[in-house]
Design a protein around this motif. Structure first.
Motif, PDB file in Angstrom:
ATOM      1  N   ARG A  65      29.548  23.118 -49.201  1.00 18.29           N
ATOM      2  CA  ARG A  65      29.653  24.291 -48.979  1.00 18.29           C
ATOM      3  C   ARG A  65      29.254  24.661 -47.256  1.00 18.29           C
ATOM      4  NH1 ARG A  65      25.218  22.585 -52.034  1.00 18.29           N
ATOM      5  NH2 ARG A  65      23.743  22.062 -50.237  1.00 18.29           N
ATOM      6  N   LYS A  66      29.407  24.369 -46.683  1.00 19.46           N
ATOM      7  CA  LYS A  66      29.376  23.937 -44.971  1.00 19.46           C
ATOM      8  C   LYS A  66      30.773  24.128 -44.807  1.00 19.46           C
ATOM      9  CE  LYS A  66      25.501  21.625 -43.720  1.00 19.46           C
ATOM     10  NZ  LYS A  66      24.824  20.140 -43.352  1.00 19.46           N
ATOM     11  N   LEU A  91      24.959  31.026 -48.810  1.00 23.53           N
ATOM     12  CA  LEU A  91      25.468  29.535 -49.809  1.00 23.53           C
ATOM     13  C   LEU A  91      23.909  29.685 -50.248  1.00 23.53           C
ATOM     14  CD1 LEU A  91      25.192  27.562 -47.018  1.00 23.53           C
ATOM     15  CD2 LEU A  91      27.337  28.591 -48.235  1.00 23.53           C
ATOM     16  N   ALA A 124      32.487  26.825 -43.376  1.00 24.45           N
ATOM     17  CA  ALA A 124      32.794  27.781 -41.805  1.00 24.45           C
ATOM     18  C   ALA A 124      34.315  28.299 -42.019  1.00 24.45           C
ATOM     19  CB  ALA A 124      33.164  25.969 -41.421  1.00 24.45           C
ATOM     20  N   ALA A 127      26.465  19.742 -50.419  1.00 21.61           N
ATOM     21  CA  ALA A 127      26.648  20.600 -48.961  1.00 21.61           C
ATOM     22  C   ALA A 127      27.083  20.370 -48.374  1.00 21.61           C
ATOM     23  CB  ALA A 127      25.319  19.900 -48.664  1.00 21.61           C
TER      24      ALA A 127
END
Length: 124
Positions: free
Chosen positions: A16-17, A32, A21, A13
């Motif tokens: 992915r963030k 995602l 971003a 996670a």
């Protein structure tokens, strides 16, 4: 100019963030997925112009995801970039054989990611 849609697939996670971003800051639309199965669902439902995928994931890893994406008519030519901590030449060869467009080793500098994404999308 239309916003380009990129699918980011990673079981982390945090990763992915971070990737989302970076891409969103450069005005890309980001979808995602935590694994290949979620990614395939997005691929069937959305117009995706680039896929960034991890190689080692549970449920469906990058190798299987790439092979399955290449079997979909609308993703036979979609650029797919593998983002991974793997470094072996054999893994890279497997990725290319499966249909990957390229390979970047994590950790990835945001500027490098954006440069490669622009190149794959033909927007550099």
């Amino acid at each position: 100019m239309t916003t380009r849609t990129i699918l980011v697939v990673d079981d982390s996670a945090v990763m992915r963030k971070l990737i989302a971003a970076t891409l969103a800051d450069d005005a890309y639309r980001v979808l995602l997925a935590a694994d290949g199965r979620q990614a395939m669902q997005h691929a069937r439902e959305a117009a995706i112009e680039l896929v960034l995928t991890d190689w080692n994931m549970p449920t469906m890893g990058g190798h299987q995801l790439i092979r399955e994406l290449r079997q979909l008519e609308n993703h036979a030519e979609t650029p797919i970039l593998v983002l991974t901590t793997e470094t072996s030449d054999a893994e890279k060869a497997d990725a290319r054989t499966a249909g990957a467009s390229g390979w970047l080793r994590k950790p990835i500098e945001p500027a490098t990611l954006l440069e490669v994404v622009a190149s794959l999308l033909g927007t550099e």
